[in-house]
Write a protein that holds these residues in place. Structure first.
Motif, PDB file in Angstrom:
ATOM      1  N   GLY A   1       0.779  -1.230   0.000  1.00  0.00           N
ATOM      2  CA  GLY A   1       0.000   0.000   0.000  1.00  0.00           C
ATOM      3  C   GLY A   1       0.811   1.280   0.000  1.00  0.00           C
ATOM      4  O   GLY A   1       0.335   2.320  -0.429  1.00  0.00           O
ATOM      5  N   ASP A   2       2.046   1.221   0.486  1.00  0.00           N
ATOM      6  CA  ASP A   2       2.906   2.392   0.548  1.00  0.00           C
ATOM      7  C   ASP A   2       3.529   2.634  -0.827  1.00  0.00           C
ATOM      8  O   ASP A   2       4.197   1.745  -1.365  1.00  0.00           O
ATOM      9  N   PRO A   3       3.339   3.817  -1.438  1.00  0.00           N
ATOM     10  CA  PRO A   3       3.955   4.087  -2.742  1.00  0.00           C
ATOM     11  C   PRO A   3       5.466   3.932  -2.740  1.00  0.00           C
ATOM     12  O   PRO A   3       6.060   3.654  -3.791  1.00  0.00           O
ATOM     13  N   ASP A   4       6.107   4.083  -1.577  1.00  0.00           N
ATOM     14  CA  ASP A   4       7.553   3.931  -1.497  1.00  0.00           C
ATOM     15  C   ASP A   4       7.999   2.474  -1.568  1.00  0.00           C
ATOM     16  O   ASP A   4       9.196   2.199  -1.685  1.00  0.00           O
ATOM     17  N   GLN A   5       7.067   1.529  -1.499  1.00  0.00           N
ATOM     18  CA  GLN A   5       7.429   0.117  -1.540  1.00  0.00           C
ATOM     19  C   GLN A   5       7.626  -0.407  -2.961  1.00  0.00           C
ATOM     20  O   GLN A   5       8.066  -1.541  -3.143  1.00  0.00           O
ATOM     21  N   LEU A   6       7.296   0.372  -3.967  1.00  0.00           N
ATOM     22  CA  LEU A   6       7.493  -0.100  -5.327  1.00  0.00           C
ATOM     23  C   LEU A   6       8.978  -0.214  -5.659  1.00  0.00           C
ATOM     24  O   LEU A   6       9.786   0.639  -5.277  1.00  0.00           O
ATOM     25  N   THR A   7       9.343  -1.264  -6.375  1.00  0.00           N
ATOM     26  CA  THR A   7      10.718  -1.419  -6.814  1.00  0.00           C
ATOM     27  C   THR A   7      10.974  -0.516  -8.022  1.00  0.00           C
ATOM     28  O   THR A   7      10.045  -0.033  -8.673  1.00  0.00           O
ATOM     29  N   LEU A   8      12.248  -0.315  -8.332  1.00  0.00           N
ATOM     30  CA  LEU A   8      12.586   0.464  -9.529  1.00  0.00           C
ATOM     31  C   LEU A   8      12.073  -0.233 -10.778  1.00  0.00           C
ATOM     32  O   LEU A   8      11.635   0.427 -11.735  1.00  0.00           O
ATOM     33  N   GLN A   9      12.097  -1.560 -10.796  1.00  0.00           N
ATOM     34  CA  GLN A   9      11.550  -2.310 -11.921  1.00  0.00           C
ATOM     35  C   GLN A   9      10.060  -2.040 -12.074  1.00  0.00           C
ATOM     36  O   GLN A   9       9.556  -1.877 -13.190  1.00  0.00           O
ATOM     37  N   ALA A  10       9.336  -1.978 -10.948  1.00  0.00           N
ATOM     38  CA  ALA A  10       7.900  -1.699 -11.002  1.00  0.00           C
ATOM     39  C   ALA A  10       7.633  -0.297 -11.542  1.00  0.00           C
ATOM     40  O   ALA A  10       6.717  -0.095 -12.351  1.00  0.00           O
TER      41      ALA A  10
ATOM     42  N   GLY B   1       6.618  -7.933  -6.259  1.00  0.00           N
ATOM     43  CA  GLY B   1       6.407  -6.826  -5.327  1.00  0.00           C
ATOM     44  C   GLY B   1       6.662  -7.242  -3.900  1.00  0.00           C
ATOM     45  O   GLY B   1       6.894  -8.424  -3.598  1.00  0.00           O
ATOM     46  N   ILE B   2       6.614  -6.288  -2.997  1.00  0.00           N
ATOM     47  CA  ILE B   2       6.766  -6.548  -1.567  1.00  0.00           C
ATOM     48  C   ILE B   2       5.422  -7.047  -1.038  1.00  0.00           C
ATOM     49  O   ILE B   2       4.432  -6.328  -1.073  1.00  0.00           O
ATOM     50  N   SER B   3       5.398  -8.283  -0.563  1.00  0.00           N
ATOM     51  CA  SER B   3       4.146  -8.859  -0.091  1.00  0.00           C
ATOM     52  C   SER B   3       3.803  -8.341   1.295  1.00  0.00           C
ATOM     53  O   SER B   3       4.648  -7.796   2.013  1.00  0.00           O
ATOM     54  N   SER B   4       2.547  -8.550   1.699  1.00  0.00           N
ATOM     55  CA  SER B   4       2.150  -8.204   3.065  1.00  0.00           C
ATOM     56  C   SER B   4       2.934  -9.027   4.079  1.00  0.00           C
ATOM     57  O   SER B   4       3.159  -8.588   5.207  1.00  0.00           O
ATOM     58  N   VAL B   5       3.367 -10.223   3.674  1.00  0.00           N
ATOM     59  CA  VAL B   5       4.174 -11.072   4.558  1.00  0.00           C
ATOM     60  C   VAL B   5       5.512 -10.402   4.851  1.00  0.00           C
ATOM     61  O   VAL B   5       5.946 -10.321   6.005  1.00  0.00           O
ATOM     62  N   SER B   6       6.178  -9.914   3.810  1.00  0.00           N
ATOM     63  CA  SER B   6       7.453  -9.207   3.996  1.00  0.00           C
ATOM     64  C   SER B   6       7.257  -7.926   4.801  1.00  0.00           C
ATOM     65  O   SER B   6       8.052  -7.598   5.683  1.00  0.00           O
ATOM     66  N   ALA B   7       6.179  -7.192   4.476  1.00  0.00           N
ATOM     67  CA  ALA B   7       5.912  -5.942   5.188  1.00  0.00           C
ATOM     68  C   ALA B   7       5.627  -6.203   6.665  1.00  0.00           C
ATOM     69  O   ALA B   7       6.075  -5.449   7.541  1.00  0.00           O
ATOM     70  N   LEU B   8       4.894  -7.274   6.954  1.00  0.00           N
ATOM     71  CA  LEU B   8       4.590  -7.621   8.343  1.00  0.00           C
ATOM     72  C   LEU B   8       5.862  -7.889   9.135  1.00  0.00           C
ATOM     73  O   LEU B   8       6.047  -7.348  10.236  1.00  0.00           O
ATOM     74  N   ALA B   9       6.749  -8.717   8.578  1.00  0.00           N
ATOM     75  CA  ALA B   9       7.994  -9.037   9.277  1.00  0.00           C
ATOM     76  C   ALA B   9       8.837  -7.784   9.497  1.00  0.00           C
ATOM     77  O   ALA B   9       9.428  -7.598  10.575  1.00  0.00           O
ATOM     78  N   ALA B  10       8.889  -6.932   8.492  1.00  0.00           N
ATOM     79  CA  ALA B  10       9.685  -5.716   8.622  1.00  0.00           C
ATOM     80  C   ALA B  10       9.132  -4.784   9.691  1.00  0.00           C
ATOM     81  O   ALA B  10       9.882  -4.222  10.496  1.00  0.00           O
ATOM     82  N   ARG B  11       7.815  -4.617   9.716  1.00  0.00           N
ATOM     83  CA  ARG B  11       7.220  -3.701  10.688  1.00  0.00           C
ATOM     84  C   ARG B  11       7.386  -4.196  12.123  1.00  0.00           C
ATOM     85  O   ARG B  11       7.482  -3.413  13.057  1.00  0.00           O
TER      86      ARG B  11
END
Length: 256
Positions: free
Chosen positions: A12-21, A144-154
């Motif tokens: 959901g965060d626009p900053d989470q997009l990769t450069l490829q995206a 993309g960055i999944s909610s799983v990755s985002a959850l662990a990071a947060r």
């Protein structure tokens, strides 16, 4: 030949997009967005916010279509047929959008929450559209960055522990029992708060809702203590917004 990008846009965060995206966004003429109605209008708005953040105005079109209704009350033997019918209906919508809204040499894109490879139907539906044979296109996939990755990071934690597996599953599967031989389980698509079944066990929970958005909610701790708080936060948020997307990690504590 028409071309389709399937772009993972993170949680959901626009900053989470990769450069490829971002490069794929800038290569796109038409973005296809499925609208689930007023209750989840936030999801359409978040997609438009991502486009505004990363693209100059006026260089693309956004085409919205209503997402077919799905029978979410189906259980047991009726569950898979209900999902199959919904996917078939959605394939019809995709087929029409690509045929009618995308020129023969143009590029379209579907913006997928999280990562297209993890509990998302877009790739399978595009394959079904191609198999029907009425519209031709090529497609590629941007992870993309999944909610799983985002959850662990947060929560500032890893998903697995040394030399131990981690399993990603659904609330429906968790209701059948904790996976055999696994102490770290990530649960997605749990509308029924299945974690409550394990409140009497030595398990820690790391929970997050609306990850990567301004409405993000987090809670963690021993499940016996934390489950009531999660239930309260979840009920309040659902009442306020009309919908909720949450993910959690269950972690058994070592014995002894």
């Amino acid at each position: 030949m028409r071309k389709i990008h399937v772009i993972g846009i993170g949680a959901g965060d626009p900053d989470q997009l990769t450069l490829q995206a971002v490069r794929a966004l800038r290569d796109t003429d038409v973005f296809f967005v499925l609208d689930k109605g007023e209750v989840t209008a936030d999801l359409v708005r978040l997609r438009r916010d991502i486009l505004r953040t990363h693209l100059p105005a006026g260089g693309y079109r956004v085409v919205q279509a209503r997402d077919p209704e799905r029978d979410r009350a189906a259980t047991g033997a009726a569950y898979s047929p209900a999902v199959g019918q919904w996917r078939g209906a959605r394939a019809g919508v995709y087929e029409r959008l690509i045929a009618e809204e995308l020129g023969d040499d143009a590029t379209g894109a579907f913006l997928v929450w999280g990562d297209p490879a993890l509990y998302d139907s877009t790739l399978g539906i595009l394959q079904e559209v191609l198999a029907r044979g009425s519209v031709a296109f090529t497609y590629d996939v941007v992870p993309g960055i999944s909610s799983v990755s985002a959850l662990a990071a947060r929560h500032r934690t890893g998903l697995n522990r040394i030399a131990r597996p981690v399993q990603i599953t659904t609330g429906r599967r968790l209701a059948e029992g904790f996976p055999e031989g696994v102490d770290d389980v990530v649960v997605m698509l749990d509308a029924h708060r299945t974690f409550r079944r394990y409140a009497d066990q030595d398990i820690d929970i790391y929970w997050g809702a609306y990850l990567g958005t301004p409405d993000e909610l987090l809670a963690s701790g021993p499940i016996a203590e934390t489950a009531p708080r999660i239930e309260r936060l979840r009920a309040e948020a659902r009442e306020r917004k009309g919908w909720i997307m949450d993910t959690y990690l269950l972690r058994r504590r070592p014995k002894g």
